[in-house]
Design an enzyme around this catalytic site. Sequence first.
Site, PDB file in Angstrom:
ATOM      1  N   ASP A   7      12.414   3.822  11.959  1.00  0.00           N
ATOM      2  CA  ASP A   7      13.039   3.081  12.219  1.00  0.00           C
ATOM      3  C   ASP A   7      14.115   2.562  12.027  1.00  0.00           C
ATOM      4  OD1 ASP A   7      10.767   1.879  10.755  1.00  0.00           O
ATOM      5  OD2 ASP A   7      10.339   0.089  11.752  1.00  0.00           O
ATOM      6  N   ASP A  56       1.803   5.237   1.619  1.00  0.00           N
ATOM      7  CA  ASP A  56       1.069   5.643   2.942  1.00  0.00           C
ATOM      8  C   ASP A  56       2.001   8.047   2.020  1.00  0.00           C
ATOM      9  OD1 ASP A  56       0.627   4.209   4.207  1.00  0.00           O
ATOM     10  OD2 ASP A  56       1.871   3.880   5.203  1.00  0.00           O
ATOM     11  N   ASP A 105       0.843  -0.862   0.208  1.00  0.00           N
ATOM     12  CA  ASP A 105      -0.173  -0.040  -0.302  1.00  0.00           C
ATOM     13  C   ASP A 105       0.869   1.110   0.179  1.00  0.00           C
ATOM     14  OD1 ASP A 105       1.165  -0.503   2.457  1.00  0.00           O
ATOM     15  OD2 ASP A 105      -0.938  -1.438   3.419  1.00  0.00           O
TER      16      ASP A 105
HETATM   17  P1  ATP Z   1       5.766  -2.887   5.430  1.00  0.00           P
HETATM   18  O1  ATP Z   1       4.287  -2.572   5.260  1.00  0.00           O
HETATM   19  O2  ATP Z   1       6.180  -4.071   4.268  1.00  0.00           O
HETATM   20  O3  ATP Z   1       4.674  -4.519   6.593  1.00  0.00           O
HETATM   21  P2  ATP Z   1       6.433  -1.538   6.253  1.00  0.00           P
HETATM   22  O4  ATP Z   1       7.718  -0.644   6.822  1.00  0.00           O
HETATM   23  O5  ATP Z   1       5.811  -0.099   5.482  1.00  0.00           O
HETATM   24  O6  ATP Z   1       6.658  -2.675   5.896  1.00  0.00           O
HETATM   25  P3  ATP Z   1       4.761  -0.930   8.284  1.00  0.00           P
HETATM   26  O7  ATP Z   1       3.927  -0.410   9.763  1.00  0.00           O
HETATM   27  O8  ATP Z   1       2.918  -0.389   6.720  1.00  0.00           O
HETATM   28  O9  ATP Z   1       5.365  -1.032   8.003  1.00  0.00           O
HETATM   29  O10 ATP Z   1       4.873   1.416   8.714  1.00  0.00           O
HETATM   30  C1  ATP Z   1       5.106   1.754   7.770  1.00  0.00           C
HETATM   31  C2  ATP Z   1       6.383   3.239   7.899  1.00  0.00           C
HETATM   32  O11 ATP Z   1       6.082   3.489   9.820  1.00  0.00           O
HETATM   33  C3  ATP Z   1       8.075   2.450   7.883  1.00  0.00           C
HETATM   34  O12 ATP Z   1       8.465   2.326   6.758  1.00  0.00           O
HETATM   35  C4  ATP Z   1       8.496   3.063   9.076  1.00  0.00           C
HETATM   36  O13 ATP Z   1       9.284   4.039   8.210  1.00  0.00           O
HETATM   37  C5  ATP Z   1       7.769   3.317   9.829  1.00  0.00           C
HETATM   38  N1  ATP Z   1       7.046   2.813  11.432  1.00  0.00           N
HETATM   39  C6  ATP Z   1       5.859   1.611  11.035  1.00  0.00           C
HETATM   40  N2  ATP Z   1       6.312   0.809  12.067  1.00  0.00           N
HETATM   41  C7  ATP Z   1       7.474   1.729  13.201  1.00  0.00           C
HETATM   42  C8  ATP Z   1       8.473   0.743  14.647  1.00  0.00           C
HETATM   43  N3  ATP Z   1       8.257   0.294  15.645  1.00  0.00           N
HETATM   44  N4  ATP Z   1       9.217   1.998  14.809  1.00  0.00           N
HETATM   45  C9  ATP Z   1       9.735   3.634  13.882  1.00  0.00           C
HETATM   46  N5  ATP Z   1       8.469   3.364  13.026  1.00  0.00           N
HETATM   47  C10 ATP Z   1       7.941   2.682  12.856  1.00  0.00           C
HETATM   48 MG    MG Z   2       3.707  -0.142   4.876  1.00  0.00          MG
END
Ligand code: ATP
Ligand code: MG
Length: 448
Positions: free
Chosen positions: A149, A74, A72
């Site tokens: 992160d 963001d 997706d």
């Molecule tokens: P995926 O969507 O593939 O599971 P993602 O990195 O996009 O991985 P999301 O949970 O969608 O994971 O999070 C979106 C964004 O928010 C991440 O790319 C990161 O920048 C931030 N983020 C998510 N979780 C954390 C965390 N625990 N600590 C700090 N930043 C975070």
């Molecule tokens: Mg994501």
Amino acid sequence: MIRKLLRRVFKRTEATSSAELAIIPVDRHGLRREQLSPAARKVCAVLQERGYKAYVVGGAVRDLLAGLTPKDFDVATSATPEQVRESFRRSRIIGRRFKIVHVMSGPETIEVSTFRAGQDAESTETDEHGRILRDNVFGNQQEDATRRDFTVNALYYDPSDETIHDYHHGVADLQQKTLRIIGDPRTRYREDPVRMLRAVRLGAKLGLSIDPDARKPIREMAMLIDNVPPARLFDEMLKLLFSGHAVTCLKQLREEGLHHGLLPLLDVILEQPLGERFVWLSLENTDQRVRQGKPVSPGFLFATLLWHEVLAAWESRKADGEAIYPALFAAMDQVLDQQAGKLAITRRIAGDIKDIWALQPRFEKRSGKAPYRVIEQPRYRAGWDFLRLRAESGELPMELADWWERFSHAGHDERAALLQPDSDAPRKRRRKRRKSPAAGATPGASGE
Ligand code: ATP
Ligand code: MG
């Protein structure tokens, strides 16, 4: 030369902690705006027209750069949630603790969040272990980058000029196949222990190796995962199991010492005395389905993870003289009661799991009307997939799974021909005859 190198290395460490912005043009990263979804582009364009900053951010930019299809999109913006809400007719504010806005555009929903301040903000609340309980303060773009992160997750793509705003050398890290945490690893894990699991998952998903500085503390800090609310852990574990790389992730978690006693779900998976082969087969099968874009469901996966416990409980009840079906249903409840709370399995998922299990003994009857009823069950397909896995693991003959596949696809006459002779029928007829004194007197005339 050496001075230049030193300067470069020095600049790098400085930049990782103090966030120095690099604006990377498209010819150096190659990500074109056409690769974004139409909705993501539109949301950025509308917000920018209104004078706000707006970027595609996080996982989508990272995945596209790595050649993967994002789940997706963001968007991060300088606009407040209310300002975002006012900019789009089809949008709604969600979340109470930290408001974000869902903008609907065509079939897509884009999650739009306002830049947030980092962990140093005075109002950040932590528990006694340093875990952040709240970080809901708006900030600027640089602060927003620093609270993320990993460096590869802190990339901001501007569709208007196709540049990437990179505060922490994320593009270079991605090119060098390194997963690097932003800031001091120990502090960042203490703030949010789930980041340890994310490190393993993202490393496996993107084929990155975890930077040694980020990797080393995991073993010693693993216990902190104990303080994370179970529902959040469950969500993260689901992401991991459905990442398409569950097998690699789980092996890595075991290597990092991140399972024993910390993640009940992992104990179930990795310490299966009985169904080890079955569980790994099921995980491989899940990985394959995810990668082929086929649907996967938590109910099915959990049904496989707990099946051998159910089998053991079922067998022991049957050995105590309980009838087949009541014994199975009691065994199912027994195992789910034990595990559901620990694993935070929701009621809905538990319902799906039971449907799949309850179909299993019904596959053993291949005569009479029963098979016709089985293939009409709404969960027949999931039940059959489960049966096939059992056969692949050697628990049952493959011939049984093949038979059902043929039967379910066959036409009317072929089905009738596939049915096995009804072993119940003669008994029933005999019973009837016994009721009639006349028939009882005719020896050797039993049904054929
Ligand atoms: P995926 O969507 O593939 O599971 P993602 O990195 O996009 O991985 P999301 O949970 O969608 O994971 O999070 C979106 C964004 O928010 C991440 O790319 C990161 O920048 C931030 N983020 C998510 N979780 C954390 C965390 N625990 N600590 C700090 N930043 C975070
Ligand atoms: Mg994501």
